[in-house]
Write a protein that holds these residues in place. Structure first.
Motif, short mmCIF file in Angstrom:
data_model
loop_
_atom_site.label_atom_id
_atom_site.label_comp_id
_atom_site.label_asym_id
_atom_site.label_seq_id
_atom_site.Cartn_x
_atom_site.Cartn_y
_atom_site.Cartn_z
N LEU A 77 0.35 5.11 -1.01
CA LEU A 77 0.06 5.42 -2.42
C LEU A 77 -1.19 6.31 -2.51
O LEU A 77 -2.15 6.13 -1.76
CB LEU A 77 -0.17 4.13 -3.19
N ASN A 97 4.71 3.33 -1.43
CA ASN A 97 5.74 3.39 -2.47
C ASN A 97 7.10 3.04 -1.89
O ASN A 97 7.21 2.68 -0.71
CB ASN A 97 5.75 4.77 -3.15
N ALA A 109 -3.72 6.46 -4.53
CA ALA A 109 -4.99 5.75 -4.75
C ALA A 109 -5.48 5.10 -3.45
O ALA A 109 -6.68 5.09 -3.16
CB ALA A 109 -4.84 4.69 -5.84
N VAL A 110 -4.54 4.58 -2.67
CA VAL A 110 -4.88 3.95 -1.39
C VAL A 110 -5.40 5.00 -0.41
O VAL A 110 -6.43 4.81 0.25
CB VAL A 110 -3.66 3.21 -0.80
N GLU A 111 -4.69 6.12 -0.34
CA GLU A 111 -5.09 7.23 0.53
C GLU A 111 -6.51 7.70 0.18
O GLU A 111 -7.35 7.90 1.07
CB GLU A 111 -4.10 8.40 0.34
N ASP A 154 -8.83 5.94 -1.36
CA ASP A 154 -9.78 4.88 -1.03
C ASP A 154 -10.08 4.82 0.47
O ASP A 154 -11.21 4.54 0.87
CB ASP A 154 -9.25 3.52 -1.49
N LEU A 164 0.83 -1.21 0.00
CA LEU A 164 0.00 0.00 0.00
C LEU A 164 0.86 1.26 0.00
O LEU A 164 0.35 2.37 0.05
CB LEU A 164 -0.92 0.01 1.23
N GLY A 185 -7.94 -2.27 -2.39
CA GLY A 185 -9.18 -1.57 -2.04
C GLY A 185 -10.39 -2.23 -2.69
O GLY A 185 -11.44 -2.41 -2.06
N LYS A 186 -10.22 -2.65 -3.94
CA LYS A 186 -11.32 -3.32 -4.66
C LYS A 186 -11.60 -4.69 -4.05
O LYS A 186 -12.75 -5.10 -3.89
CB LYS A 186 -10.96 -3.47 -6.14
N SER A 228 -7.72 1.45 -5.91
CA SER A 228 -6.54 0.61 -5.68
C SER A 228 -6.92 -0.87 -5.74
O SER A 228 -8.08 -1.24 -5.51
CB SER A 228 -5.92 0.92 -4.32
N TYR A 229 -5.94 -1.72 -6.05
CA TYR A 229 -6.21 -3.15 -6.22
C TYR A 229 -6.80 -3.78 -4.95
O TYR A 229 -7.88 -4.37 -4.97
CB TYR A 229 -4.90 -3.87 -6.61
#
Length: 536
Positions: free
Chosen positions: A158, A152, A160-162, A164, A150, A177-178, A174-175
């Protein structure tokens, strides 16, 4: 001959060319799977197609399974759009055997392919529907170790994670997250149990997946974006388990020579696709014959009888021992030894190195004589038999286009686990470290490799490694034929426990490594001469 449902109707034509075809009722299995799926897999890559999908096919052929696999791709949607669906989810597995023979199998156990895209309502709703089914027993993963991270390289979350974490489970980007969002759907639809099984080639992989999913559950609970019980659901092993596993099978990039074999059989439309994300994917996958998958038997909703397809189910402690056996003794150290010396001696294929008397003796001694006496024996796999297969079948396989240059990548990160553990075990068991003669030769060989000059005196390019800028300056002071101040110059490297797993001065090995290094830099041809001397 075309690889799709219509093209496979002429079975006799395929079978006449030596192809094994699915023996089950594909339409019936597809219908049953879509209605009551039991197995979804994330990551539509070569390893999954060559291993998991083929195991399922064998069990479907035998009537042990009556449902196939649903595959979901979340990194590169074009794999599904340009490869899976145009071929009706069929693929060809070409098993490249060490004896030079080729086995060709049309794999049809993947009966549905989905795209893990929360922005695509049709695709994501279908995945939500699958995760709502009580029948679903397990989700397996081959998304690489990086897929579970999650953060870098600098340890920052990341973007996208933040995003989400703040936005919740409706449309994560994020992967993981999905994946967490799909688990939340399962929780909402009755909280049926499921096993989330990482089969990626990384240590304690189940913990990595659990930590990533739990991070979303915690943040969403904290931000009141999910129902209160979701976090408890994720943390309850009787509801959601995250087993450890150890996987081992080489599936290189689809090879042009294999494509040629299939074309000569008359198969059309084999052209590989390079996606916009630079994924190289073809309608076929080539792989070695050997395969191992050992899984912690923690499946709260039951599981298919995959042990009948060669998978091994055991407890967590045994999975850990199998991994340590492979990584610390029976495979990875031998690969690293061949990588370092293969680069120095100008080899471009690992398989070719096994025809070299000195290199063969080097890895045989490291495996059987130095490693085996202190190996962690897992019980479910015999370590000696594993090494036998590695040295006699797997590494010498001429079809496996693996290179010493690829395996030499990140060597500074590998020495501690691949050799340092053996040194520690010798000390723990009170064995004489002076019995280790060729492991220090690998250390010296790695330092010689870092000079980026081969045994003929020609420059070559070092493989990527995060410590090159740190360690290369130490060896840059040496030239072939000049070995003054070796001990003083190399001391900061040799006492670095992070590199070797131990301080080589503390264990009394530094002097041996320095002496070997002096011999290796004596001049052009010194690498070969040193190997001859110590493997005689």
């Amino acid at each position: 001959m075309i690889l799709n449902k219509a093209g496979l109707e002429n079975r006799a034509e395929w079978e006449a060319k030596g192809y094994s075809l699915p023996k089950f009722d594909h339409e019936k299995v597809t219908k049953a799977t879509k209605e009551n799926p039991i197995w979804i897999h994330f990551g539509a890559g070569n390893l999954f197609r060559a291993f998991h999908a083929n195991v399922a096919q064998n069990l479907l052929n035998e009537g042990i399974l009556d449902k196939g696999i649903v595959v979901a791709e979340g990194f590169d949607y074009e794999i599904v759009e340009k490869m899976n669906r145009p071929h009706d989810d069929y693929s060809i597995l070409v098993t490249l055997k060490a004896d030079g023979s080729v086995e060709k199998t049309v794999v049809g156990s993947i009966v549905e392919s989905c795209i893990l895209d929360s922005e695509n309502d049709k695709e994501f709703n279908r995945l939500r529907e699958i995760f709502s089914k009580d029948s679903l027993q397990m989700a397996t993963f081959t998304i690489t170790e990086k897929g579970y991270s999650l953060v870098n390289g600098r340890g920052e979350i990341l973007p996208a994670v933040e995003a989400d974490f703040a936005a919740g489970p409706k449309k994560p980007a994020s992967y993981i997250g999905k994946v967490a969002s799909l688990l939340y759907t399962r929780y909402q639809k009755g909280a049926a149990p499921i096993a989330m099984v990482s089969t990626d080639n990384c240590s304690h992989n189940g913990d990595k997946l659990y930590a990533a999913v739990k991070a979303f559950a915690e943040k969403w609970s904290e931000n009141k974006l999910v129902e209160e019980g979701f976090l408890s659901y994720i943390n309850d092993k009787n509801k959601v388990s995250f087993p450890w596993s150890m996987i081992d099978k080489i599936t290189p990039r689809p090879d042009a020579s294999v494509e040629e074999i299939l074309k000569n059989d008359g198969i059309e439309g084999l052209e590989p696709v390079i996606t916009s994300k630079n994924t190289y994917v073809a309608p076929f996958v080539n792989a070695e014959e050997c395969e191992y998958l050992v899984i912690e038997d923690a499946f709260p909703n039951g599981r298919p009888a995959l042990e009948k397809g060669g998978l091994m189910f055991t407890d967590r402690e045994t999975v850990d021992k199998v991994e340590r056996m492979k990584v610390c003794t029976c495979l990875n150290p031998l690969h690293t030894a061949l990588a370092v010396y293969g680069c120095l001696l100008g080899y471009e294929k690992i398989s070719e190195e096994m025809k070299d008397a000195e290199l063969k003796k080097l890895v045989e001694t490291i495996g059987y004589v130095e490693g085996l006496p202190v190996v962690v024996n897992p019980g479910v796999i015999d370590p000696k038999e594993f090494i036998d297969t590695v040295l006699n079948v797997r590494i010498p396989n001429p079809f496996m286009p693996d290179t010493p240059q690829r395996i030499a990548t990140d060597t500074s990160q590998k020495l501690a686990i691949r050799f340092g553990e053996t040194i520690k075990n010798y000390r723990k068991e009170g064995k004489d470290l002076k019995d280790l003669k060729l492991i220090p030769l690998v250390f010296a060989g790695w330092l010689r490799y870092l000079m980026a000059i081969d045994d003929n005196g020609n420059k070559f390019e070092l493989s990527p490694d995060p410590l090159l800028e740190t360690v290369c300056p130490y060896v840059s002071k040496f030239t072939l034929g000049e070995n003054s101040d070796v001990e003083a110059t190399l001391k900061p490297v040799l006492e670095d426990e992070k590199i070797f797993g131990v301080n080589l001065y503390e264990v009394g090995m530094a002097e041996t490594v320095c002496n070997y290094f002096k011999e290796l830099i004596a001049g052009p041809g010194a690498v070969r001469a040193t190997l001859k001397k110590y493997t005689a």
